[in-house]
Design an enzyme around this catalytic site. Sequence first.
Site, PDB file in Angstrom:
ATOM      1  N   SER A 114       0.849  -1.184   0.000  1.00  0.00           N
ATOM      2  CA  SER A 114       0.000   0.000   0.000  1.00  0.00           C
ATOM      3  C   SER A 114       0.893   1.246   0.000  1.00  0.00           C
ATOM      4  O   SER A 114       1.677   1.438  -0.909  1.00  0.00           O
ATOM      5  CB  SER A 114      -0.959  -0.034   1.190  1.00  0.00           C
ATOM      6  OG  SER A 114      -1.973   0.926   1.060  1.00  0.00           O
ATOM      7  N   HIS A 145      -8.106  -4.841  -1.336  1.00  0.00           N
ATOM      8  CA  HIS A 145      -6.875  -4.317  -0.762  1.00  0.00           C
ATOM      9  C   HIS A 145      -6.188  -5.325   0.154  1.00  0.00           C
ATOM     10  O   HIS A 145      -4.972  -5.349   0.256  1.00  0.00           O
ATOM     11  CB  HIS A 145      -7.186  -3.042   0.018  1.00  0.00           C
ATOM     12  CG  HIS A 145      -5.990  -2.189   0.306  1.00  0.00           C
ATOM     13  ND1 HIS A 145      -5.192  -1.651  -0.679  1.00  0.00           N
ATOM     14  CD2 HIS A 145      -5.449  -1.779   1.479  1.00  0.00           C
ATOM     15  CE1 HIS A 145      -4.228  -0.928  -0.129  1.00  0.00           C
ATOM     16  NE2 HIS A 145      -4.352  -1.008   1.171  1.00  0.00           N
ATOM     17  N   ASP A 156      -9.508  -3.756  -5.501  1.00  0.00           N
ATOM     18  CA  ASP A 156      -8.936  -2.944  -4.434  1.00  0.00           C
ATOM     19  C   ASP A 156      -9.594  -1.564  -4.403  1.00  0.00           C
ATOM     20  O   ASP A 156      -9.627  -0.866  -5.412  1.00  0.00           O
ATOM     21  CB  ASP A 156      -7.429  -2.798  -4.654  1.00  0.00           C
ATOM     22  CG  ASP A 156      -6.693  -2.265  -3.436  1.00  0.00           C
ATOM     23  OD1 ASP A 156      -7.308  -1.546  -2.633  1.00  0.00           O
ATOM     24  OD2 ASP A 156      -5.509  -2.579  -3.295  1.00  0.00           O
TER      25      ASP A 156
END
Length: 722
Positions: free
Chosen positions: A572, A693, A658
Amino acid sequence: MQFPTPLLVLVLAMTAPAFAQTLPPPPDAARQAHVVKAPHGAERVDEYYWLRDDKRERPEVLGYLNAENAYADALMAPLKTLEDTLYREIVARIKQDDSSVPYRERGWWYYSRYVAGQDYPVHARRRAADGVDAVSIQAANDRGDFAGEQILLDVNALARGHDYYAANPVAVSQDNRLLVWADDTNGRRQYTLRFTDLDSGRTYPETIAGTSGDAVWADDNRTVFYVENDPDTLLTTRVKQHVLGSDPATDPVVYEETDDSYYMGVDRSRDDRYLVIVLDSTVSSELRYTPAAAPGAFAVLAPRERDVEYDADHFGGRWVIRTNADGATNFKLVVAPDGADSRAQWQDWIAHDPQVYIEGFELFDGFTAIAERSQGLERIRIRKRDGSEDYVKADESAYSMGIDVNAEPDTTWLRYGYTSLTTPEITYEVDVASGKRRRLKQQPVPGYDASKYVTERVWVPARDGKARIPVTLVYAKDFRRDGTAAMLQYGYGSYGLSMDPNFNATIVSLLDRGMVYALAHIRGGQELGRAWYDDGKLFNKNNTFTDFIDVTRWLVEHKYAARDRVAAMGGSAGGLLMGAVANLAPDDYRVILSQVPFVDVVTTMLDASIPLTTNEYDEWGNPEASRASYDYMLGYSPYDNLKPQAYPAMFVGTGLWDSQVQYWEPAKYVARLRDLDTGTHPVVFRTNMEAGHGGKSGRFRRYRERAEMYAFMLDQLGVAAR
């Protein structure tokens, strides 16, 4: 138009007898000129902008992603045996029928447990009774004795037929009869709320789609307040009120947030007197409250002010507030009377300390537990009603400690968690009256012997001379610091999130193969207080990247690792870190593992329609409003700074659904990387076509993903068999 390499060609190539020796060429994504404009006249050409498909349905986009997956399959095929070995090792360290430590609330003990061989948890509860406590329930669960158990959610049953599934109990009504719960079927974190009568097991027919998954019951046990998501941006924009049995389409809006830089949630106060709406941006907060017994208009505890953050709880007839107001950079605790509506009514209680960061607190009848950080380590301060104080003791020099679930305030026992890179998590209770400590449970890790490993804390000087970077290391006890070992270094460094040294069963497979694992607590986190965060965001963001590189070079110089055997990993915003260090210092890393990476910083932050962009302006800057922000962000954005040079081997992973980092960021990054990389190291790009995610749902699927990445890394580092 040049189309991506057809998937059929790749599949045919993979079926050739010697495909391991004669791999097909990597997919070649089409290049189409597209100009990305900024309001101040700046323009950039983005030849892979076409890979953005908000609906995830265009054949040419899905074709490219599938072609990359097929290429990844071909590239990884020779490592399948190693991957399977790693997977078996990791899964063998999991007690497959484990359960959480039960906590008591309103006459029930709540916990989650797993069934051997199944992916998802079973959420359950048992009635509190004489002789029934957390230890006895754990013992019964360990024996497989579930007599008297009431199942709230069996997620295994609910997940059947779904490629991706996540569900969790959100809140039980005050009379203990009704459950509101939430599920997500694609990983986009847009939840549907559902309602179950726990006495009968009946699920109500009405459902509420498009929520954040956050909800709270009023005292009438029929009314629920919940947070609605915007379907496109996923911003939490409205709080609505639902009465069980009514049509959700008619639910009234009780609060609507017009500033799209705020996140929003709902909760109950510690004493159950109030329902609260919590609003937070990066630099400001606001809390609104209404009586839980008779909800009406939500009053403001203190109006929002830029650069003033606070969170609050109500207990004992007063508000207790954690805030950075009045220059309390590391936060302080203040109190305010019932009915307070402005900061003028706040009175200091626990003073600000520039050396100690106050992270949180929990209120009890006779004491307050305060979560703090100092010197990069966590601690818990106990402040009793008479003003005396003490600290919960730690057993190691580098560890992680935090307040656990303490649902009921009328006790002298504080529950907390303790772990380190060598110590599986332990749940303790300490009696603040006597100081007695009891261990409720330690995370079982079959086959693991903590005495075979060593953890160490070192401090690395940053190149700017303004900071010393804490680093937590772990390695096998027989490790020799002679400059020959392979190392995996992990980092994050954003949003003020601290990367604490928690036990991670997956890295044991690396330590057993002679590797060192290094956790770099770089600027942008909050390990050393709020200033540590401020020094790693906005116009200080480059400190995050150079800190990580400085840690690598120091550890190599001090012979913890060989210069040509260093791997780096982040996900991320940590994937942004990976992209930045690959551009800045490609020769320092042999391989980089980058998961769901935020790599196209400027384009994303110029587009307010992308989920969560507007919430991030005070973290990264607003390139639309500020040319200075635009130029600074452009200077480090990994996608924009790719250039002709030899890059490390890379494993880049993403999820098609995501919601935090859109799949097209890493897709574009890999496509351009393939154009510009002058080196010979392989690049794997893996798109999980059913995930968001957090990766695939289910505990075992995630370990399979980790095993694949580790196999790639070990092969590139030349790490011998176990």
